[in-house]
Motif scaffolding. Sequence first.
Motif, PDB file in Angstrom:
ATOM      1  N   SER A  94       0.804  -1.215   0.000  1.00 56.29           N
ATOM      2  CA  SER A  94       0.000   0.000   0.000  1.00 56.29           C
ATOM      3  C   SER A  94       0.838   1.267   0.000  1.00 56.29           C
ATOM      4  N   GLN A 156      -4.473  -4.987   1.701  1.00 57.32           N
ATOM      5  CA  GLN A 156      -3.845  -3.890   0.969  1.00 57.32           C
ATOM      6  C   GLN A 156      -4.897  -2.891   0.477  1.00 57.32           C
ATOM      7  N   SER A 157      -6.054  -3.398   0.032  1.00 60.58           N
ATOM      8  CA  SER A 157      -7.106  -2.483  -0.420  1.00 60.58           C
ATOM      9  C   SER A 157      -7.667  -1.678   0.739  1.00 60.58           C
ATOM     10  N   ASP A 160      -5.141   1.121   1.781  1.00 59.17           N
ATOM     11  CA  ASP A 160      -5.172   2.260   0.871  1.00 59.17           C
ATOM     12  C   ASP A 160      -6.154   3.335   1.327  1.00 59.17           C
TER      13      ASP A 160
END
Length: 274
Positions: A94, A156-157, A160
Motif C-alpha cells: 500500500s 492492501q485495499s 489504501d
Amino acid sequence: MSRKWKRTLLAWTLLAPLVVLILFPFAVMTITALKPQAEVLNPTWWPSELRLRNFADMWVATNFGQALMNSLYASGIATVGAILVSIPAAYAMSRFRFAGRGLVRQFLLVSQMLSPIVLVVGLFRLMASLGLVESVSAVGLVYMAFNIAFTVWMLQSYFDTVPKDLEEAAWMEGAGRAETLRRVFLPLVTPAIAVTAIFTFINAWNEFVIALTLLRRQESYTLPIQVFSLVAGRYTVEWHHVMGATLVATLPVAILFAWLQRYLVRGLALGAVK
C-alpha cells in the motif's frame, strides 16, 4: 397502517422466499438428525419422536470431538498465521512504490484462480519427503500458505483507505514505520482485519482436498473428512449421524459470524469508501 409498517411488510414479503430458501437445508438437517433411525428414510416431515440423544450417540460413534479440535486447530493456525504475515506485506504494497509492484499485485490475483487440486500431487510428495503426512499442524500451514495471497490482497485495499496525513503526523512525532503500523494503521483497520480473518477461517474450515490427501488416520481427520467418512465406502449410511455431524459442524462458523458481525459490516463499508 403507517408508512413505516407498510415498508416493513413489503420488505419481509420480498425477503421471505430467500429466508425460506436459506433455512430449508438447515431445517432438513435438524429434523433428520432428531429422527429415530428407523424413520430416517421415511417420507415424513415430522418424526414420531424427537431423539436428542442422537447427537450424543453421533459424538461418540463418529469420533466427532477429535475431528472438531483438529479443524479448530488447523483453521486457527491458518487464520492467525496468514493475518500476521499479510499485515506487513499489505502495508508495504500500500505505501511503498517499487519496481514490479504491479506484477506482484497481478500475481496475487492470478494465484487465486489456481485450485489446490492442481497442486495436490506435488504437495503430497513434498510433505511426504519432509515427514509431515498425518500432521494437522502441517495441514494448517498449507492452509495458511494458500490463503496469504487472498489476505494480502484484501488488507492492501483496506490500507489504501488510511489517509497519508495520519502516517506523516506519526512520523513528525518521531514514530518509525513499525510503530506507525502498530499505532496508526492497526486500530483503524481492525474491522478489515476481522473481515479478512472470517473469510480465511471459513476457507480453512471448509477445505477438503488437501486434508483428504495429507491425513490418513481417523485421529487426524478434520471435520469435512470425518463427515465424508460417514458416507464414503459404507454399505449402510446412518443418515441421522451424518446430518447431526453436519449440523454441529456449522456451529463454529455461525458463532464466529455472530461474534464478529459488527466488524463485518464496518469492514465491508470501509473497503467501499476511499
